[in-house]
Motif scaffolding. Structure first.
Motif, mmCIF file in Angstrom:
data_model
loop_
_atom_site.group_PDB
_atom_site.id
_atom_site.type_symbol
_atom_site.label_atom_id
_atom_site.label_comp_id
_atom_site.label_asym_id
_atom_site.label_seq_id
_atom_site.Cartn_x
_atom_site.Cartn_y
_atom_site.Cartn_z
ATOM 1 N N ASN A 8 0.722 -0.961 -0.018
ATOM 2 C CA ASN A 8 -0.134 -0.674 0.092
ATOM 3 C C ASN A 8 1.101 1.078 -0.244
ATOM 4 N N TYR A 9 2.155 1.604 0.756
ATOM 5 C CA TYR A 9 2.853 2.333 0.218
ATOM 6 C C TYR A 9 3.401 2.763 -0.526
ATOM 7 N N LYS A 10 3.828 1.610 -1.205
ATOM 8 C CA LYS A 10 4.668 2.015 -2.463
ATOM 9 C C LYS A 10 3.359 2.493 -3.755
ATOM 10 N N LYS A 11 2.390 2.592 -3.671
ATOM 11 C CA LYS A 11 0.890 2.610 -4.157
ATOM 12 C C LYS A 11 0.841 4.000 -4.077
ATOM 13 N N LEU A 12 0.617 3.713 -2.910
ATOM 14 C CA LEU A 12 0.032 6.103 -2.443
ATOM 15 C C LEU A 12 1.560 6.231 -3.081
ATOM 16 N N GLN A 13 2.871 5.822 -3.054
ATOM 17 C CA GLN A 13 4.000 6.884 -3.237
ATOM 18 C C GLN A 13 4.243 6.829 -4.556
ATOM 19 N N GLN A 14 3.579 6.048 -5.266
ATOM 20 C CA GLN A 14 3.420 6.026 -6.467
ATOM 21 C C GLN A 14 2.902 7.487 -7.154
ATOM 22 N N GLU A 15 1.118 7.205 -6.559
ATOM 23 C CA GLU A 15 0.468 8.296 -6.979
ATOM 24 C C GLU A 15 0.778 9.408 -6.392
ATOM 25 N N GLY A 16 1.263 9.978 -5.011
ATOM 26 C CA GLY A 16 2.177 10.859 -4.774
ATOM 27 C C GLY A 16 3.237 11.251 -6.146
ATOM 28 N N GLU A 17 3.873 10.195 -6.521
ATOM 29 C CA GLU A 17 4.745 11.207 -7.855
ATOM 30 C C GLU A 17 4.391 11.755 -9.435
ATOM 31 N N GLN A 18 3.318 10.762 -9.493
ATOM 32 C CA GLN A 18 2.154 11.206 -10.403
ATOM 33 C C GLN A 18 1.631 12.267 -10.652
ATOM 34 N N HIS A 19 1.549 12.970 -9.033
ATOM 35 C CA HIS A 19 0.609 13.805 -9.323
ATOM 36 C C HIS A 19 0.944 15.220 -10.847
ATOM 37 N N PRO A 20 -0.001 15.519 -11.072
ATOM 38 C CA PRO A 20 0.751 16.780 -12.103
ATOM 39 C C PRO A 20 1.210 17.948 -11.151
ATOM 40 N N ILE A 21 1.411 18.346 -10.844
ATOM 41 C CA ILE A 21 1.690 18.856 -9.507
ATOM 42 C C ILE A 21 3.895 19.005 -9.347
ATOM 43 N N GLU A 22 3.489 17.645 -9.411
ATOM 44 C CA GLU A 22 5.017 17.172 -10.233
ATOM 45 C C GLU A 22 5.682 17.769 -11.425
ATOM 46 N N GLU A 23 5.034 17.432 -12.323
ATOM 47 C CA GLU A 23 5.687 17.665 -13.898
ATOM 48 C C GLU A 23 5.558 18.853 -13.797
ATOM 49 N N VAL A 24 4.919 19.802 -13.107
ATOM 50 C CA VAL A 24 4.926 21.162 -13.526
ATOM 51 C C VAL A 24 6.150 21.534 -12.732
ATOM 52 N N GLY A 25 6.290 21.733 -11.884
ATOM 53 C CA GLY A 25 7.239 21.408 -10.938
ATOM 54 C C GLY A 25 8.180 21.904 -11.154
ATOM 55 N N LYS A 26 8.127 19.917 -11.905
ATOM 56 C CA LYS A 26 10.317 19.310 -12.663
ATOM 57 C C LYS A 26 10.756 20.729 -13.626
ATOM 58 N N LYS A 27 9.555 21.528 -14.645
ATOM 59 C CA LYS A 27 10.175 22.103 -15.789
ATOM 60 C C LYS A 27 10.191 23.631 -15.026
ATOM 61 N N LEU A 28 9.557 24.147 -14.508
ATOM 62 C CA LEU A 28 10.064 24.939 -13.641
ATOM 63 C C LEU A 28 10.445 25.568 -12.615
ATOM 64 N N ARG A 29 11.288 24.168 -11.998
ATOM 65 C CA ARG A 29 12.493 24.500 -11.048
ATOM 66 C C ARG A 29 13.760 24.072 -12.122
#
Ligand SMILES: NC(=O)C1=CN([C@@H]2O[C@H](COP(=O)(O)OP(=O)(O)OC[C@H]3O[C@@H](n4cnc5c(N)ncnc54)[C@H](OP(=O)(O)O)[C@@H]3O)[C@@H](O)[C@H]2O)C=CC1
Ligand SMILES: CC[C@](O)(C(C)=O)C(=O)O
Ligand SMILES: [Mg+2]
Ligand SMILES: [Mg+2]
Length: 337
Positions: free
Chosen positions: A302-323
């Motif tokens: 369950n921990y790994k599933k939730l971790q993966q969902e967090g990593e796939q949240h759209p805020i991570e993609e836009v954040g990577k580009k801006l940072r």
């Protein structure tokens, strides 16, 4: 209830300089403690499991890496800085058989002692030095001549000097530069788990993601939502860190302050506070600890599933580009771990 706070002049570095320290684990806290202990003139060695990925990093720093058992046998202060769920196994297999009269067993967090997962023999000191901050920043602040506050606690004082030893250790990693509070394993464990779940990590992440989602679902640009809900949070929290909520409110516009005062309580409602109380209850009665230990024993599905969902949240993609466009922001959190 008043607390005792210790600073550099209250701690005697020579006490820890006269001991042999084993740091078990070389992750977030482990690398920070080990490198700062070394820089403070302490004799330190690292304990790691067979085939550990961390060994090369520690060796690159010139630290001596041994097996957990060898490190525990050689040292007379054993600081366990492996993941909380691994600690009871490491203790049973590698540390307990190597404990000698007068040794000190140290922790960076009270989880295993508070929930009875490790029970030390009566001939050793059992104490804690728990920095109130992420390990990579514990190290960064030490190198910068600053420090992260820490809590110390003594569960068992076989030598009669466990508190002085814990204070000396805290000084060696920069804690007494900022202030070290004496507490108990119970208080540290319960407040630390509550803080990380309800406010610092769980609460803050969920608040940022929810704010980002509300704005983007309403059609605003993800880049604008990212700057508003995540990037600027650091700048606002920097002001709280420097001068409390009052300084943050002094710096923001009166429009923002009026919105803060009238709308904040509509976000963090009495129902939210009630949920925080439930979370604290689950920490106090051991429900959370049992759930986490069982999740780890079952392979962390369950921990790994939730971790993966967090990593796939759209805020991570836009954040990577801006940072990526702000070279001073996306820097490695440490050179060494
Ligand atoms: N993270 C933080 O900033 C804070 C953590 N703490 C506490 O500090 C302790 C350590 O946490 P943290 O630094 O996050 O831990 P990490 O997850 O960063 O620790 C990973 C390290 O532990 C090693 N490790 C894993 N399993 C074993 C094992 N069986 N034997 C020896 N080493 C092992 C890993 O080596 P490998 O390369 O082999 O995987 C790696 O070096 C915990 O008690 C935690 O609650 C307290 C305050 C803040
Ligand atoms: C806030 C999370 C923490 O408690 C910490 C960095 O202090 C942790 O366990 O990592
Ligand atoms: Mg913490
Ligand atoms: Mg914690």
């Amino acid at each position: 209830m008043s607390v005792e706070i210790f600073y550099d002049d209250d701690a005697d570095l020579s006490i820890i300089q006269g001991r042999k320290v084993a740091v078990i684990g070389y992750g977030s806290q482990g690398h920070a403690h080990a490198l700062s202990l070394r820089d403070s003139g302490v004799d330190v060695r690292i304990g790691l499991r067979e085939g550990s990925k961390s060994a090369a990093k520690a060796e690159e720093e010139g630290l001596r890496v041994l097996s957990n058992a060898e490190a525990a046998a050689e040292a007379d202060v054993i600081m366990i800085l492996a993941p909380d769920t691994a600690q009871r196994h490491i203790y049973a297999q590698d540390i307990a058989p190597n404990l000698k009269d007068g040794d000190a067993l140290f922790f960076g967090h009270g989880f295993n002692i508070r929930y009875g997962l490790i029970e030390a023999p009566s001939n050793v000191d059992v104490a804690m030095v728990a920095p109130k901050g992420p390990g990579h920043l514990v190290r960064r602040q030490f190198v910068d001549g600053k420090g992260v506050p820490a809590l110390i606690a003594v569960e068992q004082d076989a030598s009669g000097n466990a508190q002085a030893l814990a204070l000396a250790y805290a000084k060696a990693i920069g804690g007494t530069r900022a202030g070290v509070i004496k507490t108990t394993f119970k208080e540290e464990t319960e407040t630390d788990l509550f803080g990380e779940q309800a406010v610092l990590c769980g609460g803050a992440s969920a608040l940022v993601q929810a704010g980002f989602e509300v704005l983007t679902e309403a059609g605003y640009a993800p880049e604008v939502a990212y700057f508003e809900c995540l990037h600027e949070l650091k700048l606002i929290v920097d002001l709280m860190y420097e001068g409390g909520i009052a300084r943050m409110r002094y710096s923001i516009s009166d429009t923002a302050e009026y919105g803060d005062l009238t709308r904040g309580p509509r976000v963090i409602t009495p129902a939210v506070k009630e949920e925080m109380r439930k979370i604290l209850g689950e920490i106090q009665d051991g429900t959370f600890a049992t759930e986490w230990v069982n999740e780890d024993d079952a392979g962390r599905g369950n921990y790994k599933k939730l971790q993966q969902e967090g990593e796939q949240h759209p805020i991570e993609e836009v954040g990577k580009k801006l940072r990526g466009l702000m070279s001073w922001v996306d820097r490695p959190i440490t050179e060494t771990a």
